[in-house]
Every structure is written in C-alpha cells, then in structure tokens.
Design an enzyme around this catalytic site. Structure first.
Site, PDB file in Angstrom:
ATOM      1  N   PRO A  92       0.919  -1.311  -0.054  1.00 47.92           N
ATOM      2  CA  PRO A  92      -0.075   0.287   0.094  1.00 47.92           C
ATOM      3  C   PRO A  92       0.831   1.098  -0.233  1.00 47.92           C
ATOM      4  O   PRO A  92       0.358   2.208  -0.595  1.00 47.92           O
ATOM      5  CB  PRO A  92      -0.740  -0.100   1.223  1.00 47.92           C
ATOM      6  CG  PRO A  92      -1.014  -1.610   1.448  1.00 47.92           C
ATOM      7  CD  PRO A  92       0.384  -2.117   1.251  1.00 47.92           C
ATOM      8  N   CYS A  93       1.973   1.258   0.650  1.00 43.32           N
ATOM      9  CA  CYS A  93       2.926   2.493   0.602  1.00 43.32           C
ATOM     10  C   CYS A  93       3.563   2.891  -0.565  1.00 43.32           C
ATOM     11  O   CYS A  93       3.776   3.821  -1.022  1.00 43.32           O
ATOM     12  CB  CYS A  93       3.816   2.336   1.763  1.00 43.32           C
ATOM     13  SG  CYS A  93       3.472   2.192   3.406  1.00 43.32           S
TER      14      CYS A  93
END
Length: 209
Positions: free
Chosen positions: A172-173
């Site tokens: 997700p980052c």
C-alpha cells in the site's frame, strides 16, 4: 499549500467511499467491456473487484524459470494455444503466442491504510503458479530499478485477507508511486475514471512478445 501540490488527505478514503467508487468504476468497466467485476464473499457483506487477463510473455522467461524437456515444451505450447483459443475466441494472434501467463487481479479496501490495495496471483495456463522471484523478474522495465532497490517492500507474497489463499501484493505504501504515471495521464486527459487501478497489467508485466 502551493499550486500543484496534492492534499495528503486526498490519498485516503473510507470504506463507504471505496464501495461507491467501485460501483462507478464497474459501471464504466461494463461500458467499455474491459472485464472488471465485483466478487462478493458468500455469507458476508465483504467483497472486492476482480479481473483476469491472459498476458503473453517471451518464451525465454518461462524456460529460464521452469526447465522442461522439449517434449514437455511442445505439450505446454499446444495446451497454451488450446486454452487461449478457448478464452480469447477470435483472436488471430493466438498462433503467434508461445508463452502465456494468467493474471488474476483483486482490488480490496484496506482498513489499516484506508486505500485500495492490489492483490494478484499469476500462473501458467497449465496451472503452475509463479514464484515471487518470477513475478519480480517479470515486472515492467520502467519499474524494475525501483523494485530492485526494495523488492520486499514493493511486491511481496502474503495471505489474501478475504480468501485466506497465497497472493502477491503491491504494498500500500507504494500504490501512489506506482500509479502516479497513470494518474497524471488520466488527469491530463480529464478522465474521472482514474480513481484507482485501471490496467494493472501495464505495471506488472513486461512488453508483449
């Protein structure tokens, strides 16, 4: 805030907004017939967006990663052509494809990160799943340098949160970083369907044969 800068809050959304975005996205997908659908988890109110694509790759990719005899290669090639003909009827390029991978993409909502997250799995048409190393080696050249700098915090393998099966995941980052070129292009074209991932195969797969 200076002109052109993004509001950090705009990078996040709640689950209700995610569901609404999915509805709009799927309506557009149905219009252009690009194959996205909603998969509901039986007996729950949870679900995710799903798309399956066949991706041709250079034959050397599979030969390097999974050695087999010439007889086996011929059998796999025949199976590939038969399966591709079944799944992509009317495609004339079938006879020119020597190696095909099946990618299954899932877009889920992450409560922890408050963003959509891309999970996917990949296999040959005879059912052999690709290893994490094979997936890493098949990333598009535009993203390979970034992947080499931090492979474990970019594309990793973990359990699918809704299915409990092993899947690959774009961390997700890294979602905004990987999607920035697509977002910038969509914004330049004033295309409101760029809410999130439209064609992940363009990110995760090399150029076609």
């Amino acid at each position: 805030m200076m002109a052109g800068e993004r509001n950090p809050a705009s990078c996040y959304l709640d689950e209700r907004t995610f569901r609404l975005c999915c509805q709009l996205f799927l309506q557009h997908s149905e219009t252009i017939q690009d194959g996205w659908s909603w998969e509901q988890i039986k007996g729950t109110d949870e679900g995710f967006m799903k798309k399956t694509v066949l991706m041709p790759v250079k034959p050397s990719f599979l030969h390097k990663q999974h050695e087999c005899s010439m007889q086996d290669e011929n059998m796999v090639t025949d199976d590939v052509q038969a399966n591709v003909e079944d799944e992509t009827a009317g495609v004339q390029a079938v006879c020119e494809i020597h190696a095909v991978l099946r990618y299954e993409y899932h877009v889920l909502y992450s409560c922890s990160y408050q963003i959509p997250v891309l999970y996917f799995r990949a296999s040959t048409l005879d059912g052999r799943p690709l290893s994490l190393e094979e997936v890493w080696s098949n990333v598009h050249p535009n993203y390979r340098q970034r992947l080499q700098q931090g492979p474990w915090d970019t594309l990793t393998q973990q359990e699918h949160p809704l299915l409990g099966q092993p899947f690959f995941m774009l961390h997700p980052c890294r979602t905004e970083e990987f999607m920035k070129p697509a977002l910038d292009l969509a914004q330049a074209e004033n295309n409101l369907t760029f809410l999130f991932i439209t064609h992940p195969s363009s990110v995760l797969c090399q150029d076609k044969v």
